[in-house]
Write a protein that holds these residues in place. Sequence first.
Motif, PDB file in Angstrom:
ATOM      1  N   ALA A   1       1.641  -1.221  -0.480  1.00 43.24           N
ATOM      2  CA  ALA A   1      -0.090  -0.179  -0.131  1.00 43.24           C
ATOM      3  C   ALA A   1       1.044   1.041   0.037  1.00 43.24           C
ATOM      4  N   LEU A   2       2.269   1.453   0.707  1.00 45.88           N
ATOM      5  CA  LEU A   2       3.240   1.763   0.953  1.00 45.88           C
ATOM      6  C   LEU A   2       3.997   2.376  -0.555  1.00 45.88           C
ATOM      7  N   GLU A   3       3.859   1.902  -1.648  1.00 44.94           N
ATOM      8  CA  GLU A   3       4.551   1.595  -2.356  1.00 44.94           C
ATOM      9  C   GLU A   3       3.731   2.215  -3.446  1.00 44.94           C
ATOM     10  N   ALA A   4       2.517   1.450  -2.918  1.00 46.74           N
ATOM     11  CA  ALA A   4       1.303   2.405  -4.699  1.00 46.74           C
ATOM     12  C   ALA A   4       0.503   3.764  -3.893  1.00 46.74           C
ATOM     13  N   ASN A   5       0.937   4.261  -3.371  1.00 50.74           N
ATOM     14  CA  ASN A   5       0.332   5.593  -2.477  1.00 50.74           C
ATOM     15  C   ASN A   5       1.298   6.209  -3.204  1.00 50.74           C
ATOM     16  N   LYS A   6       2.759   6.000  -2.978  1.00 50.64           N
ATOM     17  CA  LYS A   6       4.588   6.642  -3.321  1.00 50.64           C
ATOM     18  C   LYS A   6       4.229   7.166  -5.050  1.00 50.64           C
ATOM     19  N   LEU A   7       3.374   6.252  -5.518  1.00 53.91           N
ATOM     20  CA  LEU A   7       3.742   5.793  -6.855  1.00 53.91           C
ATOM     21  C   LEU A   7       2.223   6.894  -7.395  1.00 53.91           C
ATOM     22  N   ARG A   8       0.935   7.137  -6.625  1.00 52.29           N
ATOM     23  CA  ARG A   8      -0.011   7.892  -7.213  1.00 52.29           C
ATOM     24  C   ARG A   8      -0.906   8.403  -5.826  1.00 52.29           C
ATOM     25  N   PRO A   9       0.378   9.784  -4.897  1.00 54.12           N
ATOM     26  CA  PRO A   9      -0.294  10.192  -3.732  1.00 54.12           C
ATOM     27  C   PRO A   9      -1.618  10.883  -3.878  1.00 54.12           C
ATOM     28  N   ASP A  10      -2.059  10.853  -5.238  1.00 51.78           N
ATOM     29  CA  ASP A  10      -3.860  11.138  -4.987  1.00 51.78           C
ATOM     30  C   ASP A  10      -4.891  10.100  -5.394  1.00 51.78           C
ATOM     31  N   PHE A  11      -4.307   8.747  -5.592  1.00 54.39           N
ATOM     32  CA  PHE A  11      -5.338   8.261  -5.475  1.00 54.39           C
ATOM     33  C   PHE A  11      -5.968   7.748  -4.340  1.00 54.39           C
ATOM     34  N   ALA A  12      -6.761   7.700  -4.501  1.00 54.48           N
ATOM     35  CA  ALA A  12      -7.800   7.740  -3.083  1.00 54.48           C
ATOM     36  C   ALA A  12      -8.115   5.895  -2.293  1.00 54.48           C
ATOM     37  N   PRO A  13      -8.427   4.836  -3.248  1.00 53.77           N
ATOM     38  CA  PRO A  13      -8.129   3.269  -2.888  1.00 53.77           C
ATOM     39  C   PRO A  13      -6.400   3.763  -2.562  1.00 53.77           C
ATOM     40  N   ALA A  14      -5.719   3.256  -2.666  1.00 55.17           N
ATOM     41  CA  ALA A  14      -4.415   3.720  -2.480  1.00 55.17           C
ATOM     42  C   ALA A  14      -4.037   4.268  -0.944  1.00 55.17           C
ATOM     43  N   ALA A  15      -4.327   5.610  -0.748  1.00 49.63           N
ATOM     44  CA  ALA A  15      -3.833   5.885   0.282  1.00 49.63           C
ATOM     45  C   ALA A  15      -5.501   5.419   1.299  1.00 49.63           C
ATOM     46  N   VAL A  16      -6.063   4.785   1.304  1.00 47.52           N
ATOM     47  CA  VAL A  16      -6.980   4.763   2.483  1.00 47.52           C
ATOM     48  C   VAL A  16      -6.386   3.112   3.139  1.00 47.52           C
ATOM     49  N   ALA A  17      -6.120   2.786   1.683  1.00 45.21           N
ATOM     50  CA  ALA A  17      -5.538   1.179   2.153  1.00 45.21           C
ATOM     51  C   ALA A  17      -3.923   1.334   3.007  1.00 45.21           C
ATOM     52  N   ALA A  18      -3.198   2.433   2.072  1.00 46.98           N
ATOM     53  CA  ALA A  18      -1.987   2.802   3.658  1.00 46.98           C
ATOM     54  C   ALA A  18      -1.830   3.519   4.900  1.00 46.98           C
ATOM     55  N   ALA A  19      -3.654   4.238   4.719  1.00 48.11           N
ATOM     56  CA  ALA A  19      -3.753   4.703   5.921  1.00 48.11           C
ATOM     57  C   ALA A  19      -4.429   3.353   6.827  1.00 48.11           C
ATOM     58  N   ALA A  20      -5.035   2.804   6.488  1.00 47.44           N
ATOM     59  CA  ALA A  20      -5.241   1.284   7.466  1.00 47.44           C
ATOM     60  C   ALA A  20      -4.616   0.401   7.443  1.00 47.44           C
ATOM     61  N   ALA A  21      -3.583  -0.164   6.832  1.00 43.48           N
ATOM     62  CA  ALA A  21      -2.020  -0.016   7.721  1.00 43.48           C
ATOM     63  C   ALA A  21      -1.869   0.342   8.352  1.00 43.48           C
ATOM     64  N   LEU A  22      -1.408   1.426   8.551  1.00 43.89           N
ATOM     65  CA  LEU A  22      -0.825   2.097   9.538  1.00 43.89           C
ATOM     66  C   LEU A  22      -1.109   2.396  10.988  1.00 43.89           C
ATOM     67  N   PHE A  23      -2.503   2.037  10.639  1.00 47.87           N
ATOM     68  CA  PHE A  23      -3.953   2.868  12.035  1.00 47.87           C
ATOM     69  C   PHE A  23      -3.179   1.332  12.587  1.00 47.87           C
ATOM     70  N   LYS A  24      -3.745   0.155  11.922  1.00 49.65           N
ATOM     71  CA  LYS A  24      -3.103  -1.291  12.514  1.00 49.65           C
ATOM     72  C   LYS A  24      -2.275  -1.370  13.022  1.00 49.65           C
ATOM     73  N   GLN A  25      -1.391  -0.248  12.783  1.00 54.03           N
ATOM     74  CA  GLN A  25      -0.196  -0.782  13.871  1.00 54.03           C
ATOM     75  C   GLN A  25      -0.166   0.362  14.414  1.00 54.03           C
ATOM     76  N   ASN A  26      -0.409   1.456  14.804  1.00 50.38           N
ATOM     77  CA  ASN A  26      -0.143   2.188  15.790  1.00 50.38           C
ATOM     78  C   ASN A  26      -0.353   3.221  15.328  1.00 50.38           C
ATOM     79  N   ASP A  27       0.264   3.385  14.098  1.00 49.36           N
ATOM     80  CA  ASP A  27       0.706   4.870  13.604  1.00 49.36           C
ATOM     81  C   ASP A  27       0.127   5.741  12.801  1.00 49.36           C
ATOM     82  N   VAL A  28      -0.681   6.735  13.586  1.00 47.18           N
ATOM     83  CA  VAL A  28      -1.595   7.090  13.108  1.00 47.18           C
ATOM     84  C   VAL A  28      -1.150   8.700  12.693  1.00 47.18           C
ATOM     85  N   ARG A  29      -0.474   9.360  13.172  1.00 44.56           N
ATOM     86  CA  ARG A  29       0.298  10.099  12.650  1.00 44.56           C
ATOM     87  C   ARG A  29       1.241  10.135  11.365  1.00 44.56           C
TER      88      ARG A  29
END
Length: 533
Positions: A252-280
């Motif tokens: 997800a982070l690699e996808a978000n790096k390739l396309r920062p404006d792609f909403a599904p990639a941003a949601v997937a990356a943020a959800a994965a980070l939230f699961k690991q308590n990396d809210v910031r």
Amino acid sequence: MIRLLAFLVVVFALGLGFAWLADRPGDMVITFNGYQYQVSLMVAAVAVVAVVAAVMIAWWLVKSLWNSPYTISRYFRVRRRDRGYQALSTGMIAAGAGDGALARKKTKEAAKLIRSDQEPLIHLLEAQASLLEGDHEGARQKFESMLDDPEMRLLGLRGLYLEAERLGDRNAARHYAGRAAVMAPQLAWAAESTLEELTARGDWDGALKLVDAQKSTRQIERDAANRRRAVLLTAKAQSLADSDPNAARTAALEANKLRPDFAPAAVAAAAALFKQNDVRRGSKILETAWKAEPHPEVAELYTHARPGDAVLDRLNRAKKLQEMKKNHAESSMTVARAALDAQDFSTARREAEAAIRMDRREGAYLLLADIEEAETGDQGKVRQLLAKAVRAPRDPAWVADGVVSERWAPVSPVTGRLDAFEWRAPMERLGQLIDSRDETPGAAVPVIEALAKPVSETPVDVIEHAAASSEATGKGAESREDHVRPVTAAAFAAVPADAEGVEPAEELTRLPDDPGVDPDDEAEKSPRRFRLF
């Protein structure tokens, strides 16, 4: 040109040699078999040159006579081959033009003049002629026979792929495309079909390797390759979200790096980070995507980043998003939803109405109806808002090949095409209804002009207000109850200036649950006398 220069150089060298001998007189004596021959040096040189020339001419004559059978046969063979290629060219042109009869005739003629093992295009022309004649089985057999020839294998696979596509057998088509892609990854048709097969199976790693091969062979542009990689990596992250969170996070982070404006990639990356308590870090990714293009999924995940937050905390996070993207309908609707959850009805109503002013759509009216029901419980106003929602344009959604989905998907459910879903308003009900002008008070009401009055038209009777007998009045009342005469513009023009106005009847008392008519709607509808629907 080089040969001509070499010939001139040789002639010039011979001339210089003979001139040099002429300037230096001398004799050459030859003793042979008891006889002595004495000649001048020039004569001896000319004799040597003449002997060499005679030997060369004699050798050429002998060689020509020796090779004459082969030369004659070669001449006829070349002539036959030229006729065959001419027939083959004419047949290919006829096949391209759709002339099956001429294509078949030239196929037979070319096969007689040229050996099929020497010219593979004869097989292609024969297959094309069979297709034009409707003999698909014969064409399929011809394409299958091409698979045994390494030079014709890709052509045979292409023909079998097209036949499978024609029959609707997608499995067979993808099988042939896969074999072609292994042999030649640069083939666009083979790579695209293989990519569809890999994505249909959920083989995201194989699809990523194929996209990398397409990029390395410059089959697709760099931007298109990055877009495809982002889609595939997002799909991979979604599939591994529960089974392998670390791999999902990396993808997800690699996808978000390739396309920062792609909403599904941003949601997937943020959800994965939230699961690991990396809210910031997850919030930063969502904020970047929100600034590029506000999306309801981004807002939903951002406001619920911390599950234990109170409703007021979520409202504050929604207001933070609004500050990042002001004067946007999605920002106002995000704050309105959070305010509704926090029971802040005034803020919720204000933001929902602001969203309607910026983008009048179905979701805004439905949200305002929820606010009205939660705050006042007035079912009449709720039904009025629901009626406006039905007539309003639909909210944007994920749409692919006519299919509307609530969630993003990497491939189309209809065609299997990669990256088919787009965030846009569905095609249904994009335009407003003809009489849905409730929310545009300043819009002009269309006026339907009356037809010109014919010359033979009977004049309209003017209602006389003079005193009449009670008997006539009774008859007139009875007749008016049975028949209502339409009133036209001419009748209004003929009314006297001193005519008395008629007071309207009192309005009936509305039922408690009757929503009635909106005062704004009533004010707009009163001057209209004509409606299309």
